[in-house]
Design a protein around this motif. Structure first.
Motif, PDB file in Angstrom:
ATOM      1  N   LYS A 168     -14.487   9.037  -6.104  1.00 45.86           N
ATOM      2  CA  LYS A 168     -15.316   9.514  -4.993  1.00 45.86           C
ATOM      3  C   LYS A 168     -14.681   9.241  -3.637  1.00 45.86           C
ATOM      4  CE  LYS A 168     -20.117   9.791  -3.550  1.00 45.86           C
ATOM      5  NZ  LYS A 168     -21.521   9.519  -3.957  1.00 45.86           N
ATOM      6  N   TRP A 169     -14.035   8.075  -3.502  1.00 47.63           N
ATOM      7  CA  TRP A 169     -13.408   7.686  -2.232  1.00 47.63           C
ATOM      8  C   TRP A 169     -12.007   7.118  -2.512  1.00 47.63           C
ATOM      9  CZ3 TRP A 169     -18.507   5.381  -2.976  1.00 47.63           C
ATOM     10  CH2 TRP A 169     -19.529   6.057  -2.279  1.00 47.63           C
ATOM     11  N   PRO A 170     -11.034   7.955  -2.869  1.00 51.80           N
ATOM     12  CA  PRO A 170      -9.720   7.436  -3.264  1.00 51.80           C
ATOM     13  C   PRO A 170      -9.054   6.563  -2.212  1.00 51.80           C
ATOM     14  CG  PRO A 170      -9.931   9.747  -3.858  1.00 51.80           C
ATOM     15  CD  PRO A 170     -11.128   9.423  -3.012  1.00 51.80           C
ATOM     16  N   ALA A 171      -9.018   6.985  -0.958  1.00 47.59           N
ATOM     17  CA  ALA A 171      -8.354   6.192   0.077  1.00 47.59           C
ATOM     18  C   ALA A 171      -9.084   4.876   0.321  1.00 47.59           C
ATOM     19  CB  ALA A 171      -8.254   6.991   1.373  1.00 47.59           C
ATOM     20  N   ALA A 172     -10.402   4.917   0.290  1.00 49.07           N
ATOM     21  CA  ALA A 172     -11.178   3.689   0.477  1.00 49.07           C
ATOM     22  C   ALA A 172     -10.880   2.688  -0.624  1.00 49.07           C
ATOM     23  CB  ALA A 172     -12.673   4.012   0.503  1.00 49.07           C
ATOM     24  N   THR A 173     -10.762   3.172  -1.837  1.00 51.46           N
ATOM     25  CA  THR A 173     -10.451   2.282  -2.960  1.00 51.46           C
ATOM     26  C   THR A 173      -9.078   1.650  -2.778  1.00 51.46           C
ATOM     27  OG1 THR A 173     -11.800   3.680  -4.405  1.00 51.46           O
ATOM     28  CG2 THR A 173     -10.286   2.135  -5.468  1.00 51.46           C
ATOM     29  N   GLU A 174      -8.124   2.436  -2.270  1.00 55.46           N
ATOM     30  CA  GLU A 174      -6.793   1.897  -2.019  1.00 55.46           C
ATOM     31  C   GLU A 174      -6.840   0.824  -0.931  1.00 55.46           C
ATOM     32  OE1 GLU A 174      -2.565   3.647  -0.428  1.00 55.46           O
ATOM     33  OE2 GLU A 174      -3.638   4.792  -1.959  1.00 55.46           O
ATOM     34  N   ILE A 175      -7.625   1.067   0.113  1.00 55.21           N
ATOM     35  CA  ILE A 175      -7.757   0.090   1.199  1.00 55.21           C
ATOM     36  C   ILE A 175      -8.351  -1.206   0.674  1.00 55.21           C
ATOM     37  CG2 ILE A 175      -9.039  -0.457   3.316  1.00 55.21           C
ATOM     38  CD1 ILE A 175      -8.745   2.580   4.011  1.00 55.21           C
ATOM     39  N   LEU A 176      -9.438  -1.117  -0.078  1.00 51.52           N
ATOM     40  CA  LEU A 176     -10.100  -2.330  -0.572  1.00 51.52           C
ATOM     41  C   LEU A 176      -9.215  -3.072  -1.579  1.00 51.52           C
ATOM     42  CD1 LEU A 176     -13.801  -1.141  -0.987  1.00 51.52           C
ATOM     43  CD2 LEU A 176     -12.742  -2.358   0.931  1.00 51.52           C
ATOM     44  N   THR A 177      -8.454  -2.341  -2.369  1.00 53.26           N
ATOM     45  CA  THR A 177      -7.560  -2.974  -3.338  1.00 53.26           C
ATOM     46  C   THR A 177      -6.461  -3.762  -2.629  1.00 53.26           C
ATOM     47  OG1 THR A 177      -7.992  -1.247  -4.984  1.00 53.26           O
ATOM     48  CG2 THR A 177      -5.978  -2.543  -5.263  1.00 53.26           C
TER      49      THR A 177
ATOM     50  N   ALA B 227     -14.268  -6.547  -6.511  1.00 55.15           N
ATOM     51  CA  ALA B 227     -14.632  -5.611  -7.574  1.00 55.15           C
ATOM     52  C   ALA B 227     -15.465  -4.492  -6.982  1.00 55.15           C
ATOM     53  CB  ALA B 227     -15.387  -6.317  -8.700  1.00 55.15           C
ATOM     54  N   GLY B 228     -15.565  -3.397  -7.724  1.00 54.74           N
ATOM     55  CA  GLY B 228     -16.350  -2.272  -7.230  1.00 54.74           C
ATOM     56  C   GLY B 228     -16.861  -1.392  -8.346  1.00 54.74           C
ATOM     57  N   TRP B 229     -17.694  -0.490  -7.972  1.00 48.61           N
ATOM     58  CA  TRP B 229     -18.192   0.548  -8.870  1.00 48.61           C
ATOM     59  C   TRP B 229     -17.011   1.345  -9.407  1.00 48.61           C
ATOM     60  CZ3 TRP B 229     -19.267   5.921  -6.835  1.00 48.61           C
ATOM     61  CH2 TRP B 229     -19.765   6.770  -7.841  1.00 48.61           C
ATOM     62  N   SER B 230     -16.996   1.576 -10.702  1.00 45.53           N
ATOM     63  CA  SER B 230     -15.837   2.227 -11.313  1.00 45.53           C
ATOM     64  C   SER B 230     -15.662   3.669 -10.862  1.00 45.53           C
ATOM     65  CB  SER B 230     -15.939   2.156 -12.846  1.00 45.53           C
ATOM     66  OG  SER B 230     -17.122   2.805 -13.283  1.00 45.53           O
ATOM     67  N   GLY B 231     -16.716   4.275 -10.353  1.00 49.21           N
ATOM     68  CA  GLY B 231     -16.609   5.658  -9.880  1.00 49.21           C
ATOM     69  C   GLY B 231     -16.043   5.783  -8.478  1.00 49.21           C
ATOM     70  N   MET B 232     -15.788   4.661  -7.830  1.00 53.32           N
ATOM     71  CA  MET B 232     -15.360   4.693  -6.437  1.00 53.32           C
ATOM     72  C   MET B 232     -13.990   5.348  -6.261  1.00 53.32           C
ATOM     73  SD  MET B 232     -15.504   1.626  -3.635  1.00 53.32           S
ATOM     74  CE  MET B 232     -14.460   0.533  -4.602  1.00 53.32           C
ATOM     75  N   ALA B 233     -13.088   5.102  -7.188  1.00 52.70           N
ATOM     76  CA  ALA B 233     -11.733   5.647  -7.055  1.00 52.70           C
ATOM     77  C   ALA B 233     -11.726   7.165  -7.036  1.00 52.70           C
ATOM     78  CB  ALA B 233     -10.850   5.133  -8.186  1.00 52.70           C
TER      79      ALA B 233
ATOM     80  N   ALA C   2       0.824  -1.195   0.000  1.00 55.13           N
ATOM     81  CA  ALA C   2       0.000   0.000   0.000  1.00 55.13           C
ATOM     82  C   ALA C   2       0.867   1.256   0.000  1.00 55.13           C
ATOM     83  CB  ALA C   2      -0.917  -0.010   1.217  1.00 55.13           C
ATOM     84  N   GLY C   3       2.023   1.160   0.668  1.00 55.30           N
ATOM     85  CA  GLY C   3       2.875   2.330   0.794  1.00 55.30           C
ATOM     86  C   GLY C   3       3.448   2.806  -0.520  1.00 55.30           C
ATOM     87  N   ILE C   4       3.451   1.953  -1.509  1.00 58.42           N
ATOM     88  CA  ILE C   4       3.973   2.346  -2.820  1.00 58.42           C
ATOM     89  C   ILE C   4       3.194   3.524  -3.373  1.00 58.42           C
ATOM     90  CG2 ILE C   4       4.225   1.590  -5.214  1.00 58.42           C
ATOM     91  CD1 ILE C   4       4.754  -1.235  -4.145  1.00 58.42           C
ATOM     92  N   ALA C   5       1.870   3.465  -3.172  1.00 58.16           N
ATOM     93  CA  ALA C   5       1.021   4.519  -3.719  1.00 58.16           C
ATOM     94  C   ALA C   5       1.014   5.757  -2.830  1.00 58.16           C
ATOM     95  CB  ALA C   5      -0.402   3.994  -3.887  1.00 58.16           C
ATOM     96  N   GLY C   6       1.277   5.597  -1.523  1.00 58.07           N
ATOM     97  CA  GLY C   6       1.225   6.722  -0.608  1.00 58.07           C
ATOM     98  C   GLY C   6      -0.206   7.022  -0.200  1.00 58.07           C
ATOM     99  N   ALA C   7      -0.347   7.945   0.739  1.00 52.51           N
ATOM    100  CA  ALA C   7      -1.678   8.295   1.241  1.00 52.51           C
ATOM    101  C   ALA C   7      -2.521   8.902   0.136  1.00 52.51           C
ATOM    102  CB  ALA C   7      -1.544   9.254   2.407  1.00 52.51           C
ATOM    103  N   ALA C   8      -3.802   8.600   0.188  1.00 49.74           N
ATOM    104  CA  ALA C   8      -4.738   9.103  -0.816  1.00 49.74           C
ATOM    105  C   ALA C   8      -5.732  10.052  -0.160  1.00 49.74           C
ATOM    106  CB  ALA C   8      -5.476   7.931  -1.469  1.00 49.74           C
ATOM    107  N   GLU C   9      -6.428  10.836  -0.969  1.00 47.59           N
ATOM    108  CA  GLU C   9      -7.495  11.695  -0.468  1.00 47.59           C
ATOM    109  C   GLU C   9      -8.635  10.843   0.062  1.00 47.59           C
ATOM    110  OE1 GLU C   9      -7.537  14.991  -0.230  1.00 47.59           O
ATOM    111  OE2 GLU C   9      -5.505  15.143  -1.047  1.00 47.59           O
ATOM    112  N   MET C  10      -9.287  11.305   1.118  1.00 47.30           N
ATOM    113  CA  MET C  10     -10.400  10.556   1.694  1.00 47.30           C
ATOM    114  C   MET C  10     -11.645  10.622   0.821  1.00 47.30           C
ATOM    115  SD  MET C  10      -9.574   9.003   4.531  1.00 47.30           S
ATOM    116  CE  MET C  10     -11.093   8.835   5.480  1.00 47.30           C
ATOM    117  N   GLY C  11     -11.919  11.775   0.227  1.00 42.72           N
ATOM    118  CA  GLY C  11     -13.111  11.908  -0.604  1.00 42.72           C
ATOM    119  C   GLY C  11     -14.358  12.154   0.219  1.00 42.72           C
ATOM    120  N   ALA C  12     -15.479  11.638  -0.252  1.00 43.03           N
ATOM    121  CA  ALA C  12     -16.802  11.955   0.307  1.00 43.03           C
ATOM    122  C   ALA C  12     -17.091  11.162   1.577  1.00 43.03           C
ATOM    123  CB  ALA C  12     -17.882  11.695  -0.739  1.00 43.03           C
TER     124      ALA C  12
END
Length: 316
Positions: free
Chosen positions: A260-269, A252-258, A14-24
Motif C-alpha cells: 500500500k505504501w512502498p516508499a513509506a515501508t522503505e523509510i521505516l525499515t 514492526a508493521g502491518w504486512s500489507g503496508m509494503a 536505503a540506496g541499495i533498493a532505490g526509490a520506491a512507489e509512494m502508494g496511497a
C-alpha cells in the motif's frame, strides 16, 4: 557515530533498493503510540520523516502488549519501538499468521534489569550482587508488602518481568506494578530526594539512569536455558532465575503496508535512532516539560543530515 555519518550510512543502505512507489498518499499511515516517553520520541521522528516524504500520518494510542491484532487487521500500520525482552506472545502469533511483519532493528543499545538508585547500596551491603537482597529485603518493606520487601515493577500491561525474577531467584520481595512510566520516575525521584530504599524494574536508554544515578543489580546472565529449563541456574525448581535476556529493540508493521505504501515501508525499515539522540530528547520532555512535538520538531530541524537521506533514497 556522528549524525552526519549516520545519515550517510542510512543513505547508502536505503540506496541499495532505490526509490520506491509512494502508494496511497491520500490515506493516513497510523503509527502506534505506547506508554513510555522514549517510544513517543521514536514514533514521532518516524512520523515526521513520513510527512517529509509526502505522507499523511496519524498517531494512535495503543496498548503495547495487545496492539498486534489491530496491526494484523490493518487498523495500526507500524510500531517503532518493540522490546524483545517483554514483547507479548501475541506478536509472534501474528507474525506467524502473516498479518504482522518485522521492519528491522531500531538501533538503540538497550538493557533492562532490576535496579536501584546508587545511595541504596548503603542500605543493602553487598549490592550490586543479587544475593545481597536476600538479607536486606526488610529494609525495602512497606505496609503493603510486609514482611517481604517491595519491588516496583513495570506497569501491569508491560508484563511482569520483575515479579518473575523475584520468584525465579526466591528473593523475599513482592512486586507491585507501577501505574505508568511517570510513576516509576516518581519513585526514583522520591527515593533520591529522601534517601529512602527503592528496588525497581528499569531500563536504558532513559534519561533517569544518569539523573538519579541508577545502578543495575548483577544477576546471573540471562541465557536462553534460564527461561526454559528449571534445572539451569541457582534455583533448580524454577525458570527466570537470571537477568533479562539481552534486549533487541525493533520495528514492526502491518504486512500489507509494503504493497500500500512502498516508499513509506522503505523509510521505516531503514529508519534508525541512537541512544545518544533519543535519551536527551526524553529528558527535555520528562524533565524540562516540553511537548514531544516541539522536541521532535527541533531535533528534525537540527539533524536533517541524519534523516533526510533516508527519505530521499526512498522517494527520489
Amino acid at each position: 557515530m556522528k549524525s552526519t555519518a549516520l545519515g550517510v550510512a542510512f543513505a547508502c543502505m536505503a540506496g541499495i533498493a532505490g526509490a520506491a512507489e509512494m502508494g496511497a498518499v491520500d490515506e493516513p499511515i497510523k503509527l502506534a503510540v505506547n506508554e513510555w516517553t522514549g517510544q513517543h520520541v521514536s514514533t514521532h521522528i518516524a512520523g515526521e520523516m513520513l510527512k517529509a516524504a509526502g505522507y499523511k500520518v496519524e498517531y494512535v494510542t495503543a496498548g503495547y502488549m495487545n496492539m498486534y491484532q489491530a496491526m494484523a487487521d490493518g487498523e495500526i500500520h507500524g510500531a517503532m519501538e518493540i522490546w524483545s525482552s517483554n514483547v507479548s506472545d501475541e506478536y509472534a502469533k501474528q507474525v506467524e499468521a502473516g498479518g504482522v511483519a518485522e521492519l528491522g532493528d531500531l538501533g538503540l543499545d538497550a538493557k533492562e534489569g532490576i535496579a536501584y538508585p546508587a545511595h541504596v547500596a548503603e542500605m543493602c551491603p553487598g549490592l550490586p550482587a543479587w544475593e545481597a537482597l536476600k538479607d536486606c529485603a526488610q529494609n525495602f518493606a512497606t505496609a503493603e508488602t510486609l514482611p517481604a520487601g517491595r519491588l516496583v515493577d513495570y506497569p501491569a500491561d508491560w508484563g511482569t518481568p520483575g515479579a518473575d525474577r523475584m520468584t525465579g531467584l526466591e528473593l523475599p520481595f513482592k512486586a507491585v506494578p507501577a501505574g505508568s512510566e511517570g510513576a516509576l520516575i516518581a519513585e526514583l525521584r522520591a527515593s533520591t530526594d529522601k534517601k529512602s530504599p527503592l528496588l525497581i524494574t528499569f531500563w536504558q536508554p532513559h534519561w533517569a539512569m544518569s539523573a538519579y544515578d541508577v545502578q543495575f543489580v548483577d544477576l546471573p546472565v540471562g541465557e536462553a536455558a534460564c527461561f526454559e529449563d528449571p534445572a539451569w541456574g541457582p534455583n533448580p525448581n524454577a525458570v527466570n532465575d537470571c537477568d533479562f535476556a539481552p534486549t533487541r529493540i525493533f520495528k514492526a508493521g502491518w504486512s500489507g503496508m509494503a504493497d500500500k505504501w512502498p516508499a513509506a515501508t522503505e523509510i521505516l525499515t531503514n529508519y534508525q535512532l541512537s541512544v545518544e539522540d533519543q535519551q536527551p530528547l526524553m529528558g527535555k520532555v520528562d524533565v524540562d516539560g516540553m511537548s514531544v512535538e516541539e522536541v521532535v520538531a527541533a531535533w528534525m530541524a537540527e539533524n536533517e543530515a541524519t534523516w533526510k537521506p533516508v527519505v530521499d533514497a526512498a522517494t527520489n
